[in-house]
Design a protein around this motif. Structure first.
Motif, mmCIF file in Angstrom:
data_model
loop_
_atom_site.group_PDB
_atom_site.id
_atom_site.type_symbol
_atom_site.label_atom_id
_atom_site.label_comp_id
_atom_site.label_asym_id
_atom_site.label_seq_id
_atom_site.Cartn_x
_atom_site.Cartn_y
_atom_site.Cartn_z
ATOM 1 N N ALA A 1 -33.941 -69.854 -44.093
ATOM 2 C CA ALA A 1 -32.585 -70.396 -44.170
ATOM 3 C C ALA A 1 -32.364 -70.902 -45.594
ATOM 4 C CB ALA A 1 -32.387 -71.529 -43.164
ATOM 5 N N VAL A 2 -31.117 -71.080 -45.971
ATOM 6 C CA VAL A 2 -30.802 -71.517 -47.342
ATOM 7 C C VAL A 2 -31.495 -72.846 -47.645
ATOM 8 C CG1 VAL A 2 -28.943 -72.310 -48.860
ATOM 9 C CG2 VAL A 2 -28.628 -70.252 -47.473
ATOM 10 N N THR A 3 -31.430 -73.769 -46.697
ATOM 11 C CA THR A 3 -32.071 -75.077 -46.852
ATOM 12 C C THR A 3 -33.124 -75.205 -45.757
ATOM 13 O OG1 THR A 3 -29.903 -75.932 -47.520
ATOM 14 C CG2 THR A 3 -31.604 -77.569 -47.002
ATOM 15 N N SER A 4 -34.335 -75.600 -46.087
ATOM 16 C CA SER A 4 -35.358 -75.765 -45.049
ATOM 17 C C SER A 4 -35.102 -77.050 -44.275
ATOM 18 C CB SER A 4 -36.749 -75.812 -45.674
ATOM 19 O OG SER A 4 -36.983 -77.096 -46.239
ATOM 20 N N GLN A 5 -35.641 -77.137 -43.067
ATOM 21 C CA GLN A 5 -35.500 -78.378 -42.295
ATOM 22 C C GLN A 5 -36.137 -79.558 -43.030
ATOM 23 O OE1 GLN A 5 -37.611 -78.772 -38.562
ATOM 24 N NE2 GLN A 5 -39.482 -77.799 -39.330
ATOM 25 N N PHE A 6 -37.145 -79.279 -43.851
ATOM 26 C CA PHE A 6 -37.826 -80.365 -44.559
ATOM 27 C C PHE A 6 -36.925 -80.925 -45.658
ATOM 28 C CE2 PHE A 6 -40.886 -77.265 -42.934
ATOM 29 C CZ PHE A 6 -41.517 -78.072 -42.003
ATOM 30 N N GLU A 7 -36.313 -80.024 -46.426
ATOM 31 C CA GLU A 7 -35.360 -80.484 -47.434
ATOM 32 C C GLU A 7 -34.172 -81.170 -46.756
ATOM 33 O OE1 GLU A 7 -34.030 -77.673 -50.427
ATOM 34 O OE2 GLU A 7 -32.215 -78.840 -50.783
ATOM 35 N N GLN A 8 -33.718 -80.604 -45.646
ATOM 36 C CA GLN A 8 -32.576 -81.188 -44.949
ATOM 37 C C GLN A 8 -32.891 -82.619 -44.491
ATOM 38 O OE1 GLN A 8 -29.611 -80.218 -45.111
ATOM 39 N NE2 GLN A 8 -28.918 -79.190 -43.259
ATOM 40 N N HIS A 9 -34.097 -82.813 -43.994
ATOM 41 C CA HIS A 9 -34.517 -84.140 -43.542
ATOM 42 C C HIS A 9 -34.524 -85.115 -44.720
ATOM 43 C CE1 HIS A 9 -36.350 -87.008 -40.837
ATOM 44 N NE2 HIS A 9 -37.321 -87.227 -41.706
ATOM 45 N N VAL A 10 -35.054 -84.676 -45.843
ATOM 46 C CA VAL A 10 -35.098 -85.529 -47.038
ATOM 47 C C VAL A 10 -33.678 -85.871 -47.481
ATOM 48 C CG1 VAL A 10 -35.725 -85.576 -49.482
ATOM 49 C CG2 VAL A 10 -37.343 -84.670 -47.796
ATOM 50 N N ARG A 11 -32.807 -84.858 -47.506
ATOM 51 C CA ARG A 11 -31.406 -85.114 -47.885
ATOM 52 C C ARG A 11 -30.801 -86.173 -46.962
ATOM 53 N NH1 ARG A 11 -27.941 -80.686 -50.201
ATOM 54 N NH2 ARG A 11 -29.275 -79.249 -51.354
ATOM 55 N N ALA A 12 -31.008 -86.013 -45.671
ATOM 56 C CA ALA A 12 -30.385 -86.931 -44.706
ATOM 57 C C ALA A 12 -30.924 -88.353 -44.863
ATOM 58 C CB ALA A 12 -30.617 -86.423 -43.285
ATOM 59 N N VAL A 13 -32.241 -88.506 -44.947
ATOM 60 C CA VAL A 13 -32.787 -89.866 -44.996
ATOM 61 C C VAL A 13 -32.461 -90.545 -46.330
ATOM 62 C CG1 VAL A 13 -34.598 -89.347 -43.311
ATOM 63 C CG2 VAL A 13 -35.148 -89.291 -45.747
ATOM 64 N N CYS A 14 -32.183 -89.764 -47.368
ATOM 65 C CA CYS A 14 -31.816 -90.344 -48.664
ATOM 66 C C CYS A 14 -30.315 -90.606 -48.774
ATOM 67 C CB CYS A 14 -32.255 -89.424 -49.799
ATOM 68 S SG CYS A 14 -34.033 -89.397 -50.025
ATOM 69 N N GLY A 15 -29.548 -90.202 -47.775
ATOM 70 C CA GLY A 15 -28.108 -90.388 -47.846
ATOM 71 C C GLY A 15 -27.422 -89.360 -48.730
ATOM 72 N N TRP A 16 -28.070 -88.209 -48.909
ATOM 73 C CA TRP A 16 -27.523 -87.146 -49.748
ATOM 74 C C TRP A 16 -26.756 -86.143 -48.878
ATOM 75 C CZ3 TRP A 16 -32.723 -86.066 -52.774
ATOM 76 C CH2 TRP A 16 -33.016 -87.176 -53.579
ATOM 77 N N PRO A 17 -25.909 -85.310 -49.514
ATOM 78 C CA PRO A 17 -25.178 -84.303 -48.720
ATOM 79 C C PRO A 17 -26.155 -83.333 -48.052
ATOM 80 C CG PRO A 17 -24.347 -84.406 -50.994
ATOM 81 C CD PRO A 17 -25.589 -85.235 -50.947
ATOM 82 N N LEU A 18 -25.823 -82.898 -46.853
ATOM 83 C CA LEU A 18 -26.678 -81.915 -46.180
ATOM 84 C C LEU A 18 -26.523 -80.557 -46.853
ATOM 85 C CD1 LEU A 18 -26.076 -82.964 -42.456
ATOM 86 C CD2 LEU A 18 -28.046 -83.480 -43.929
ATOM 87 N N GLY A 19 -27.580 -79.749 -46.770
ATOM 88 C CA GLY A 19 -27.559 -78.407 -47.352
ATOM 89 C C GLY A 19 -27.062 -77.373 -46.367
ATOM 90 N N ALA A 20 -26.799 -76.178 -46.882
ATOM 91 C CA ALA A 20 -26.332 -75.067 -46.050
ATOM 92 C C ALA A 20 -27.438 -74.646 -45.093
ATOM 93 C CB ALA A 20 -25.918 -73.896 -46.935
ATOM 94 N N THR A 21 -27.046 -74.323 -43.868
ATOM 95 C CA THR A 21 -28.041 -73.985 -42.838
ATOM 96 C C THR A 21 -28.070 -72.485 -42.530
ATOM 97 O OG1 THR A 21 -26.387 -74.480 -41.152
ATOM 98 C CG2 THR A 21 -27.914 -76.245 -41.711
#
Lengths: 359, 359
Positions: free
Chosen positions: A284-304
């Protein structure tokens, strides 16, 4: 708002913590792993680590003060541990998500309370109540401990010929629930992410095959109707919203196809990155691991969005001996977790294969 | 043959070492970074690190003995350092690749010796020889120090009005060569990999734009003819074979388009992963970092196919302050190197964008 250069604390040093740590490093974060086991796989890719028990309050406080946000790779974080960490650092996902997912009774009640279909279930305190529950729910049914069950552990079938009390004895008479058996066609799961500001993104539904109660293969797409796919995402979103959830969560579901048609019954929630989401790493464009990091840091979510039709296969125990053959296979993505010993049932790595959507 | 679980030693702790270390960890290797600078970015993702100078023989021997294979992220590894490491561990790429790429005169002579086009060049030992070289090669020409030049440092133009001796003075009269200026249309590079058993794989040719002599943007495809593309790969292969090269190498070339038509002139070789190959991380099936790890471990090379039309942009100095905007851009892949301070000219990260081939 967490900025690059900040430190992400991760509770748990297994492959999930390891892959979260690598995704965090890609985004310029430092990582600090907290785990009780020496030589935890995640230590090898982290800037710092603490080896201490989850009950060691002084170590937990020191860890929380040394990082900017804390997340975890497993749902059985003790509630006292979560409380200690929350007092000194941002904890994401929150303690409520842990509490709900740690106890099958609370979990089922919570999901049912959102009007989301679950298997019929009953809690019981003694033999009489157990027998009454079996009579009400019918057979086959599944007896499951309320806590600490995973990969088929802590559960047993109540078949027509099974003595329920003997079955409960086999579980050590641990506090348990009885669930009606769901005659499912497939097991599917949704991996989704939510941010503190209510941002939400879900990956395509995936179909999971187990071997000896351990996830063996995940395939995406799951081959369900668009309506079922939309329903799955709506379920994940309702759960995430109700928990004020921050991070990646997995919702495991049964796909039932009977006289009522194709429909979903929720099995359980994992408040973390999940094995059935490993396909997103490279698939996928963004991995679940990067997505998790984005979410817990308060950053925008990536493309799924997916990069094709994807198959993820776990390498369990001696499966990993095929590593050289897999490396020689064009386009196969090999991921190894850096575990020294290939014990039976141990998740050693996984391989992801991406195909043109049409094939 | 190196097996997963082995330790890869990496000389140099910058972003290249960091990205090699992460790729190695994905394949189940442990990593050990050796670098003189405290707080090197690669330390944060490595299992072990040694802080010591490249001249510290005892530290080098200890490092070499602690790992299974040694590689490096920069071509200016001193020859004594390479010799010490080679005596105690497998070194890949080999010392010859270092020697050739460290000295512009040796490099140019070596490439010309393979009948590969290079700019006309001359070596000189004194003022008279310099003036004679300028007369022979003509103006404009470029005066370049034989060693330690990078990102436009250690070189100066000899224009019609320039006094060559003053220009050489400005380079501290360091041993230098004079090169004819190549009136190029574009700068392009090939990233390729070779294994000890002669396996070879190249990525598509990429076009590079510089800003203040530092790489700014890489675009793939480079927009050249199929014949030129094939010639570029043949050049990289000839160079790699002649060096008995093991690992990823980059060959920087000028694309010339004049009365003789479109053709390539080789500028220089980098015996390592290269900034113009960063697009492969997310933009190709196998990243240059994974490919390098595969090659130095003696493993099969991975597929080099692109996932679309790719653009890589470096984040230099304060460019990195756009991180949040980039995170919000659907499909943009942000990579940050974990460097604390955004100094002017410092490579802080990069962003890769992948588009449908048709757009």
């Amino acid at each position: 708002m967490i900025r690059p250069g900040s430190t992400l604390g991760i509770l748990g040093g297994g492959q999930l913590g390891r892959m979260i740590a690598m995704a965090a490093a890609e985004l310029g974060l430092r990582t600090h792993i907290y785990a009780p086991e020496e030589n935890s796989p995640a230590f090898d890719v982290a800037a710092e680590y603490t080896i201490a028990s989850y009950e060691d309050e002084a170590a937990l406080v020191g860890f929380a003060k040394a990082v900017d946000v804390v997340t975890y790779e497993f749902e059985n974080v003790p509630s006292e541990t979560a409380a200690t960490l929350s007092a000194h650092a941002l904890l994401a996902p929150n303690a409520q998500a842990l509490a709900v997912s740690q106890d099958r009774f609370l979990e089922k009640s919570f999901i049912a309370g959102l009007d989301i279909p679950v298997a019929p279930f009953a809690v019981f305190a003694n033999e009489d109540e157990l027998l009454e529950a079996v009579a009400r729910i019918g057979r086959p049914a599944v007896l499951k401990t309320r806590r600490f069950g995973y990969d088929g552990k802590g559960q047993t079938m109540i078949r027509p010929e099974t003595d329920p009390v003997t079955a409960w004895d086999a579980l050590g008479r641990a506090p348990s629930i009885l669930e009606g058996f769901v005659p499912f066609e497939r097991e599917v799961s949704v991996i989704a992410a939510r941010t503190a500001s209510g941002g939400f993104a879900a990956y395509d539904l995936c179909a999971n095959e187990h071997r000896n109660h351990i996830l063996d293969t995940t395939r995406v797409p799951a081959g369900v109707s668009a309506g079922t796919e939309a329903q799955a995402v709506a379920i994940a979103r309702a759960i995430a919203d109700a928990l004020d959830y921050v991070g990646v969560l997995a919702v495991e579901m049964f796909l039932v196809n009977d006289a009522q048609g194709e429909r979903l019954v929720v099995n359980e929630i994992a408040p973390r990155v999940h094995n059935s989401g490993h396909w997103t790493l490279g698939g996928a464009v963004t991995s679940q691991f990067e997505q998790h990091v984005r979410a817990v840091c308060g950053w925008p979510l990536g493309a799924t969005s997916r990069l094709g039709r994807v198959e993820m296969q776990n390498l369990i125990g001696h499966d990993v001996e095929a590593w050289e053959r897999i490396l020689a296979e064009p386009g196969a993505h090999l991921h190894l977790y850096g575990k020294a010993e290939a014990r039976a049932g141990r998740k050693m790595g996984h391989v992801t294969r991406i195909f043109d959507e049409s094939r």
